[in-house]
Design an enzyme around this catalytic site. Structure first.
Site, PDB file in Angstrom:
ATOM      1  N   ARG A  20     -52.643 -19.912  57.652  1.00 44.25           N
ATOM      2  CA  ARG A  20     -52.558 -21.288  57.121  1.00 44.25           C
ATOM      3  C   ARG A  20     -53.515 -22.258  57.831  1.00 44.25           C
ATOM      4  O   ARG A  20     -53.195 -23.430  58.009  1.00 44.25           O
ATOM      5  CB  ARG A  20     -51.127 -21.842  57.247  1.00 44.25           C
ATOM      6  N   SER A  25     -44.118 -24.905  51.156  1.00 43.85           N
ATOM      7  CA  SER A  25     -43.614 -24.783  52.535  1.00 43.85           C
ATOM      8  C   SER A  25     -44.006 -26.021  53.319  1.00 43.85           C
ATOM      9  O   SER A  25     -45.188 -26.362  53.374  1.00 43.85           O
ATOM     10  CB  SER A  25     -44.226 -23.562  53.221  1.00 43.85           C
ATOM     11  N   GLU A  27     -47.003 -27.923  57.752  1.00 46.15           N
ATOM     12  CA  GLU A  27     -48.018 -27.191  56.988  1.00 46.15           C
ATOM     13  C   GLU A  27     -48.937 -28.095  56.169  1.00 46.15           C
ATOM     14  O   GLU A  27     -50.153 -27.955  56.245  1.00 46.15           O
ATOM     15  CB  GLU A  27     -47.291 -26.176  56.099  1.00 46.15           C
TER      16      GLU A  27
HETATM   17  N1  EPU Z   1     -34.933 -17.263  54.471  1.00 50.12           N
HETATM   18  C1  EPU Z   1     -33.664 -17.673  54.718  1.00 50.12           C
HETATM   19  N2  EPU Z   1     -33.279 -18.927  54.295  1.00 50.12           N
HETATM   20  C2  EPU Z   1     -34.123 -19.761  53.660  1.00 50.12           C
HETATM   21  C3  EPU Z   1     -35.441 -19.339  53.414  1.00 50.12           C
HETATM   22  C4  EPU Z   1     -35.840 -18.074  53.830  1.00 50.12           C
HETATM   23  O1  EPU Z   1     -32.861 -16.959  55.290  1.00 50.12           O
HETATM   24  O2  EPU Z   1     -33.712 -20.872  53.331  1.00 50.12           O
HETATM   25  C5  EPU Z   1     -35.356 -15.913  54.872  1.00 50.12           C
HETATM   26  C6  EPU Z   1     -35.513 -15.034  53.629  1.00 50.12           C
HETATM   27  O3  EPU Z   1     -34.317 -14.433  53.275  1.00 50.12           O
HETATM   28  C7  EPU Z   1     -36.526 -14.027  54.076  1.00 50.12           C
HETATM   29  C8  EPU Z   1     -37.375 -14.788  55.058  1.00 50.12           C
HETATM   30  O4  EPU Z   1     -36.639 -15.945  55.441  1.00 50.12           O
HETATM   31  O5  EPU Z   1     -35.905 -12.973  54.755  1.00 50.12           O
HETATM   32  C9  EPU Z   1     -38.731 -15.146  54.520  1.00 50.12           C
HETATM   33  O6  EPU Z   1     -38.581 -15.916  53.322  1.00 50.12           O
HETATM   34  P1  EPU Z   1     -39.640 -15.874  52.126  1.00 50.12           P
HETATM   35  O7  EPU Z   1     -39.930 -14.482  51.738  1.00 50.12           O
HETATM   36  O8  EPU Z   1     -39.171 -16.815  51.078  1.00 50.12           O
HETATM   37  O9  EPU Z   1     -40.990 -16.384  52.758  1.00 50.12           O
HETATM   38  P2  EPU Z   1     -41.324 -17.506  53.799  1.00 50.12           P
HETATM   39  O10 EPU Z   1     -41.761 -16.861  55.052  1.00 50.12           O
HETATM   40  O11 EPU Z   1     -40.208 -18.486  53.892  1.00 50.12           O
HETATM   41  C10 EPU Z   1     -43.871 -17.575  53.231  1.00 50.12           C
HETATM   42  C11 EPU Z   1     -44.890 -18.602  52.835  1.00 50.12           C
HETATM   43  C12 EPU Z   1     -44.752 -18.979  51.369  1.00 50.12           C
HETATM   44  C13 EPU Z   1     -44.932 -17.721  50.536  1.00 50.12           C
HETATM   45  C14 EPU Z   1     -43.870 -16.691  50.967  1.00 50.12           C
HETATM   46  C15 EPU Z   1     -44.049 -15.368  50.272  1.00 50.12           C
HETATM   47  C16 EPU Z   1     -45.382 -19.857  54.861  1.00 50.12           C
HETATM   48  C17 EPU Z   1     -45.265 -21.159  55.576  1.00 50.12           C
HETATM   49  N3  EPU Z   1     -44.772 -19.778  53.663  1.00 50.12           N
HETATM   50  O12 EPU Z   1     -42.592 -18.204  53.099  1.00 50.12           O
HETATM   51  O13 EPU Z   1     -45.803 -19.877  51.055  1.00 50.12           O
HETATM   52  O14 EPU Z   1     -44.808 -17.991  49.167  1.00 50.12           O
HETATM   53  O15 EPU Z   1     -43.994 -16.440  52.394  1.00 50.12           O
HETATM   54  O16 EPU Z   1     -45.138 -14.706  50.784  1.00 50.12           O
HETATM   55  O17 EPU Z   1     -46.026 -18.939  55.368  1.00 50.12           O
HETATM   56  C18 EPU Z   1     -46.424 -22.177  50.878  1.00 50.12           C
HETATM   57  O18 EPU Z   1     -47.228 -21.972  51.780  1.00 50.12           O
HETATM   58  O19 EPU Z   1     -46.315 -23.312  50.345  1.00 50.12           O
HETATM   59  C19 EPU Z   1     -45.551 -21.092  50.441  1.00 50.12           C
HETATM   60  C20 EPU Z   1     -44.585 -21.280  49.548  1.00 50.12           C
END
Ligand code: EPU
Length: 357
Positions: free
Chosen positions: A180, A250, A345
């Protein structure tokens, strides 16, 4: 416009007359905060962009470029000239082997580019479907999702030097990409605007399905179209559509911690969601915020999205004050609970210029 600029030149006159004063930016940022731009113009061609930069330089105004406004946190009126990047055009060059070069102007919608590549059966960006925003904004924060980042397919970035108007290409590997982040967000933010990108895509099947749960969601027959459809479905289920509910995706980066801190946290929180990353571990910030009790919480007219705690939403505020307060509260609570510092972010406007610091 009462200022005068090179009025002998008809093109410059036309450009000057396209510049508006005191324009609300509410429809140009997906948080829909109602701050205004001192001067505002839309660049639809490289020539008009050059003329706008020359105009701003002539009057020694700062210039801020906006794409889709989907990764922006505007927190005050923006002085100087705000340019909306609407440069358009897509062209492809198929090479004899496996490669296709796709050149895309910065103002094109990123998702439409992904859709086009999938229709042409070109591999490489299908995991990045449905990410809001423009193509030119994508390298700034090195957009990423489901195991792919734009840097993985980015051959070159075309930039314009905002002071001289010179246009040139920079190789993707020289843009300082990391999670990012890029030089466009850091040391180049006062120097370059992105005008076009060249993606290097593949003609032969090469899917990346390793990101948690993606292959299970796709089922038995992974194909380019199936990956695209699944990513669109999963994103729509988890993330709010900014057209319906104001947000910027995010709001925090997933923090990176050392192995030692990770072991300590894992002992205290056995369900901690984390992934090995470089020398240490990347923690799921959404999980940290969720477990700290924030998911679905409202604060004044803003809140934490009920299905993904990493996303802050704006229900009814016209300025950023409540959101900044909520951000501070979340950061404090995550720091107290896990000793982890969350980092924001989206890019904040007005930009903090080196000369003003
Ligand atoms: N989780 C929770 N509670 C929540 C949210 C997430 O327990 O409220 C847990 C999920 O269950 C999962 C883990 O956290 O085990 C990761 O969640 P998720 O797969 O939704 O991905 P993320 O790490 O929260 C990142 C990116 C997203 C991208 C997704 C999918 C960043 C800052 N965000 O989110 O990017 O779509 O992975 O690859 O790296 C963005 O940058 O705007 C964005 C949406």
């Amino acid at each position: 416009m009462n200022m005068r600029f090179n009025t002998d030149d008809v093109f410059a006159q036309r450009i000057e007359s396209s510049i508006q004063e005191n324009v609300s930016l509410a429809t140009y940022n997906t948080f829909r905060f109602n701050y205004s731009a001192e001067y505002f113009a839309i660049a639809e061609s490289l020539d008009s962009l050059k003329a706008l930069l020359a105009w701003a330089n002539h009057f020694q105004l700062t210039v801020t470029m906006i794409g889709g406004g989907s990764n922006l946190l505007i927190s005050a009126d923006v002085s100087g000239l705000v340019i909306l990047n609407r440069l358009t055009g897509i062209s492809a060059r198929e090479h004899s082997g496996n490669l296709v070069s796709l050149t895309v102007a910065a103002g094109e919608s990123w998702h439409q580019v992904v859709k086009y590549a999938v229709e042409q059966k070109w591999y490489g960006i299908e995991n990045l479907a449905l990410i809001p925003g423009t193509t030119g904004a994508a390298p700034v924060q090195n957009i990423g999702a489901y195991g792919v980042e734009i840097k993985d397919v980015l051959a070159r970035v075309q930039v314009i030097n905002r002071n001289t108007g010179d246009v040139y290409w920079i190789n993707g590997r020289d843009c300082g990409f990391s999670y990012r982040d890029s030089f466009f967000k850091g040391m180049w933010k006062d120097v370059f605007f992105i005008t076009s990108v060249e993606l290097s895509l593949k003609k032969q099947a090469e899917l990346l399905l390793s990101y948690g749960g993606l292959s299970e969601s796709i089922g038995e027959r992974p194909s380019l179209q199936a990956v695209f459809d699944t990513v669109c479905r999963v994103r729509s289920e988890k993330l709010p559509d900014p057209v319906v509910l104001a947000n910027s995706g995010s709001f925090f980066k997933n923090p990176i911690v050392s192995q030692a801190q990770h072991s300590e946290l894992k002992e205290r929180f056995p369900n901690l969601v984390s992934f090995p990353f470089e020398e240490g571990f990347k923690l799921a910030a959404g999980w940290l915020i969720d477990q700290a009790g924030w998911r679905g919480k409202q604060y004044k007219g803003v809140g934490v999205y009920e299905k993904q705690a990493l996303v802050l939403v704006n229900h009814s505020e016209t300025n950023a004050a409540a959101l900044l307060e909520l951000e501070a509260k979340i950061k404090r609570s995550v720091l107290e609970m896990y000793s982890v510092e969350l980092e924001r972010e989206p890019v904040q406007l007005p930009l903090c210029r080196e000369s003003q610091q």
